[in-house]
Design a protein around this motif. Structure first.
Motif, PDB file in Angstrom:
ATOM      1  N   LEU A 117      35.255  64.452 -20.331  1.00 38.04           N
ATOM      2  CA  LEU A 117      33.931  64.873 -19.860  1.00 38.04           C
ATOM      3  C   LEU A 117      33.552  64.191 -18.551  1.00 38.04           C
ATOM      4  O   LEU A 117      32.780  64.729 -17.776  1.00 38.04           O
ATOM      5  CB  LEU A 117      32.861  64.590 -20.921  1.00 38.04           C
ATOM      6  N   GLY A 118      34.084  63.002 -18.310  1.00 34.02           N
ATOM      7  CA  GLY A 118      33.841  62.290 -17.060  1.00 34.02           C
ATOM      8  C   GLY A 118      35.087  62.316 -16.196  1.00 34.02           C
ATOM      9  O   GLY A 118      36.078  62.966 -16.538  1.00 34.02           O
ATOM     10  N   ILE A 119      35.021  61.598 -15.076  1.00 34.96           N
ATOM     11  CA  ILE A 119      36.188  61.531 -14.192  1.00 34.96           C
ATOM     12  C   ILE A 119      36.523  60.073 -13.899  1.00 34.96           C
ATOM     13  O   ILE A 119      35.653  59.209 -13.923  1.00 34.96           O
ATOM     14  CB  ILE A 119      35.963  62.282 -12.854  1.00 34.96           C
ATOM     15  N   ALA A 120      37.789  59.839 -13.642  1.00 31.47           N
ATOM     16  CA  ALA A 120      38.245  58.551 -13.123  1.00 31.47           C
ATOM     17  C   ALA A 120      38.631  58.797 -11.670  1.00 31.47           C
ATOM     18  O   ALA A 120      39.281  59.798 -11.356  1.00 31.47           O
ATOM     19  CB  ALA A 120      39.427  58.028 -13.916  1.00 31.47           C
ATOM     20  N   ILE A 121      38.208  57.919 -10.773  1.00 34.66           N
ATOM     21  CA  ILE A 121      38.565  58.034  -9.354  1.00 34.66           C
ATOM     22  C   ILE A 121      39.759  57.118  -9.118  1.00 34.66           C
ATOM     23  O   ILE A 121      39.691  55.920  -9.393  1.00 34.66           O
ATOM     24  CB  ILE A 121      37.371  57.668  -8.466  1.00 34.66           C
ATOM     25  N   ILE A 122      40.846  57.713  -8.637  1.00 37.03           N
ATOM     26  CA  ILE A 122      42.119  57.010  -8.482  1.00 37.03           C
ATOM     27  C   ILE A 122      42.507  56.962  -7.006  1.00 37.03           C
ATOM     28  O   ILE A 122      42.419  57.970  -6.310  1.00 37.03           O
ATOM     29  CB  ILE A 122      43.250  57.743  -9.256  1.00 37.03           C
ATOM     30  N   SER A 123      42.950  55.785  -6.541  1.00 39.65           N
ATOM     31  CA  SER A 123      43.486  55.654  -5.194  1.00 39.65           C
ATOM     32  C   SER A 123      45.011  55.739  -5.295  1.00 39.65           C
ATOM     33  O   SER A 123      45.652  54.855  -5.865  1.00 39.65           O
ATOM     34  CB  SER A 123      43.066  54.314  -4.588  1.00 39.65           C
ATOM     35  N   THR A 124      45.582  56.827  -4.763  1.00 39.60           N
ATOM     36  CA  THR A 124      47.025  57.053  -4.869  1.00 39.60           C
ATOM     37  C   THR A 124      47.664  57.011  -3.485  1.00 39.60           C
ATOM     38  O   THR A 124      46.973  56.888  -2.473  1.00 39.60           O
ATOM     39  CB  THR A 124      47.309  58.432  -5.501  1.00 39.60           C
ATOM     40  N   SER A 125      48.969  57.165  -3.462  1.00 41.03           N
ATOM     41  CA  SER A 125      49.681  57.222  -2.185  1.00 41.03           C
ATOM     42  C   SER A 125      49.373  58.524  -1.446  1.00 41.03           C
ATOM     43  O   SER A 125      49.593  58.622  -0.249  1.00 41.03           O
ATOM     44  CB  SER A 125      51.183  57.098  -2.423  1.00 41.03           C
ATOM     45  N   ILE A 170      42.735  59.466  -2.149  1.00 37.92           N
ATOM     46  CA  ILE A 170      41.834  59.223  -3.270  1.00 37.92           C
ATOM     47  C   ILE A 170      41.552  60.546  -3.958  1.00 37.92           C
ATOM     48  O   ILE A 170      41.234  61.544  -3.310  1.00 37.92           O
ATOM     49  CB  ILE A 170      40.538  58.549  -2.775  1.00 37.92           C
ATOM     50  N   MET A 171      41.700  60.571  -5.303  1.00 39.51           N
ATOM     51  CA  MET A 171      41.531  61.817  -6.056  1.00 39.51           C
ATOM     52  C   MET A 171      41.071  61.516  -7.474  1.00 39.51           C
ATOM     53  O   MET A 171      41.033  60.354  -7.886  1.00 39.51           O
ATOM     54  CB  MET A 171      42.841  62.608  -6.071  1.00 39.51           C
ATOM     55  N   THR A 172      40.752  62.575  -8.212  1.00 40.98           N
ATOM     56  CA  THR A 172      40.354  62.421  -9.606  1.00 40.98           C
ATOM     57  C   THR A 172      41.591  62.240 -10.474  1.00 40.98           C
ATOM     58  O   THR A 172      42.713  62.514 -10.047  1.00 40.98           O
ATOM     59  CB  THR A 172      39.573  63.654 -10.104  1.00 40.98           C
TER      60      THR A 172
END
Length: 132
Positions: free
Chosen positions: A101-109, A112-114
């Motif tokens: 129901l929520g989102i996690a914000i991820i910093s990837t190579s 930045i995305m969900t």
């Protein structure tokens, strides 16, 4: 004074303005904060934002979104990975916020995305924040 965690500051400003039912909140701009704000806009947590040039780093003015009766759209914001304790996750073990129901914000190579997009693109990274 140098601030050590600018993302936590951004999330705290949004949380405080949301709790006080303000229409807008101003945040000092950076590319990472713009990317996080884009995610919040695309996921429907905020109405919009604009970049205000002030001759220095600029300001992001975020327009907060409320449901009828001034009910908050953003129920919670939590910083996960901190400067003192970084939290990383591979694509299989990415956290699900409130069972999707929520989102996690991820910093990837790849930027930045969900968490949903990171799973789709099969990349892991640093878990920056949870939004629900």
């Amino acid at each position: 004074m140098q601030m050590s965690d600018v993302i936590a500051d951004m999330l705290t400003r949004i949380r405080n303005a949301n709790d006080a039912k303000h229409a807008t909140v101003d945040i000092p701009a950076s590319n990472m904060k713009k990317a996080i704000t884009d995610i919040l806009l695309n996921e429907g947590y905020i109405k919009g934002y604009q970049i205000i040039e002030d001759g220095k780093q600029g300001i992001i003015r975020i327009t907060l979104k409320y449901l009828p009766g001034k009910q908050k759209v953003i129920r919670g914001l939590r910083r996960v990975s901190k400067p003192g304790l970084r939290i990383y996750s591979n694509c299989e073990d990415l956290p699900r916020v409130m069972n999707g129901l929520g989102i996690a914000i991820i910093s990837t190579s790849k930027g930045i995305m969900t968490d949903k997009r990171a799973r789709r693109e099969n990349v892991g990274g640093e878990v920056l924040a949870f939004v629900w």
